[in-house]
Design an enzyme around this catalytic site. Structure first.
Site, PDB file in Angstrom:
ATOM      1  CG  ASP A  73      12.001  50.286  49.290  1.00  0.00           C
ATOM      2  OD1 ASP A  73      10.833  50.199  49.711  1.00  0.00           O
ATOM      3  OD2 ASP A  73      12.993  50.224  50.034  1.00  0.00           O
ATOM      4  CD  GLU A  99      10.297  45.572  44.209  1.00  0.00           C
ATOM      5  OE1 GLU A  99      10.624  44.673  43.398  1.00  0.00           O
ATOM      6  OE2 GLU A  99       9.681  45.343  45.259  1.00  0.00           O
ATOM      7  CD  GLU A 118       8.531  49.812  46.705  1.00  0.00           C
ATOM      8  OE1 GLU A 118       8.579  50.287  47.852  1.00  0.00           O
ATOM      9  OE2 GLU A 118       8.815  48.621  46.444  1.00  0.00           O
TER      10      GLU A 118
END
Lengths: 237, 237
Positions: free
Chosen positions: B62, B58, B130
């Site tokens: 991101d 993640e 993400e």
């Protein structure tokens, strides 16, 4: 006309060669790199209210740099959690670190700014470094930029182990700043809030009685850190 | 042993095919995508204190998503300044937007979580989205991921013009949340600070008298917005 073109061409070539000496490659689209070094005080208006300066490239370069560093840390530290990775990255791309990198690369001499604007302005060096990354990304693509950052920035200029050891101590930095500028600083507990059974402190970091940062935490130390970080951001340090 | 391998292989193949139906390509490294959907409540510990769950992916995803959106906006809006670009990007990658995208892609059914953990948990959908971007990046590289996000995410699922029109109104969202949860909310001006000749308001956003956010601005409206945004972040909304 032909003469003007010739002058332009020779200027571009000289600039391109200076860049090659620093970056290790010859740029394709020289105009992009010029823009990366143009402060808004020296930039032309391309449309009402929009200047042909480095800020847009800085926005892009900031993102690209963040991703490359994320990729690097993800692979270098396979057993560290996302909290560690996030913290490491923010230390690597801090204003202080970017300003330092910019100076090490000798980018200052390329900066185009209007008279009266000091090139020593605190954050312009770091801004220009990010804008340069944005220019490389547009000029040469992501994979090239990733290799450039890994080989020429991280490898040659960053000591990852040292950065890992360094705790970012915003409070000390805030106090240093105040002392250097001969200002009166203070930390004031302005409120205590009960959050369930937890007591939270709200602490302000002030310069000459003016509030520049506020921190809230169950630990006074931590609240001071947050307040100091905010104050430093506002001071552009 | 051979049988177990066979079962594993067939499970991977089924998972890979489900992914292809959703993403439009067949993954190379299926294990990466499994990890992208594994919540820490269902993950194995790979080292003391570190779980084989989606959080690290993640973190990476991101960053990649932020860069691709930055690149897209940079090119789509050649005459908009970095303030506009930053604002647009944060609207596109907001929790709300990412949760929506995740549901639209039907990612929920892949999420591995322990009993007692609700898949409807506010932010897990967006997290997983993400993490999936992080997995695609590691599996297929940046350029592939960029094309995927531009063609399958932005083109198919986002209305950029609509997003441009939408003002992020945190105060309304905060009030909506409170009303849905049947809580008493309030905004309280707790301090007024003179900043030079400027009067700044400090306003708290409270739920049942508990302070969840604080905002400071020369405009009361703006201070309420900041306080609400902080409160929503703390509530995970």
């Amino acid at each position: 006309m032909l003469n003007r073109l010739r002058v332009r061409f020779s200027k571009d070539r000289k600039f391109g060669e200076s860049l090659r000496n620093i970056l290790g490659f010859y740029p394709r689209n020289v105009a992009l790199y010029r823009k990366a070094f143009t402060h808004s005080s020296a930039a032309l208006e391309i449309k009402e209210g929009v200047k042909d300066s480095y800020e847009r490239l800085e926005f892009l370069g900031d993102a690209v740099l963040g991703t490359v560093i994320a990729d690097y840390l993800f692979k270098k530290f396979p057993y560290k959690d996302e909290g560690f990775l996030t913290k490491m990255r923010s230390k690597i791309v801090s204003r202080v670190q970017l300003n330092k990198l910019s100076v090490r690369f000798g980018l200052q001499k390329f900066i185009e700014a209007d008279f009266g604007f000091s090139k020593n302005n605190h954050s312009v060096n770091g801004d220009v470094f990010e804008a340069l990354i944005g220019a490389i990304y547009l000029d040469k693509g992501y994979d090239f930029t990733r290799r450039f950052i890994q080989d020429k920035v991280i490898q040659d200029h960053l000591d990852i182990e040292e950065i890992e050891q360094t705790e970012t101590d915003f409070k000390s930095k805030f106090i240093e700043w105040a002392q250097k500028e001969k200002k009166v600083f203070s930390f004031v507990v302005v409120d205590e809030i009960m959050n369930g059974s937890e007591r939270q402190y709200i602490i302000e970091a002030r310069i000459d009685q003016q509030v520049l940062g506020k921190g809230q935490s169950i630990s006074k130390k931590k609240a001071e850190q947050i307040a100091s970080e905010q104050a430093l951001a506002r001071l552009g340090s």
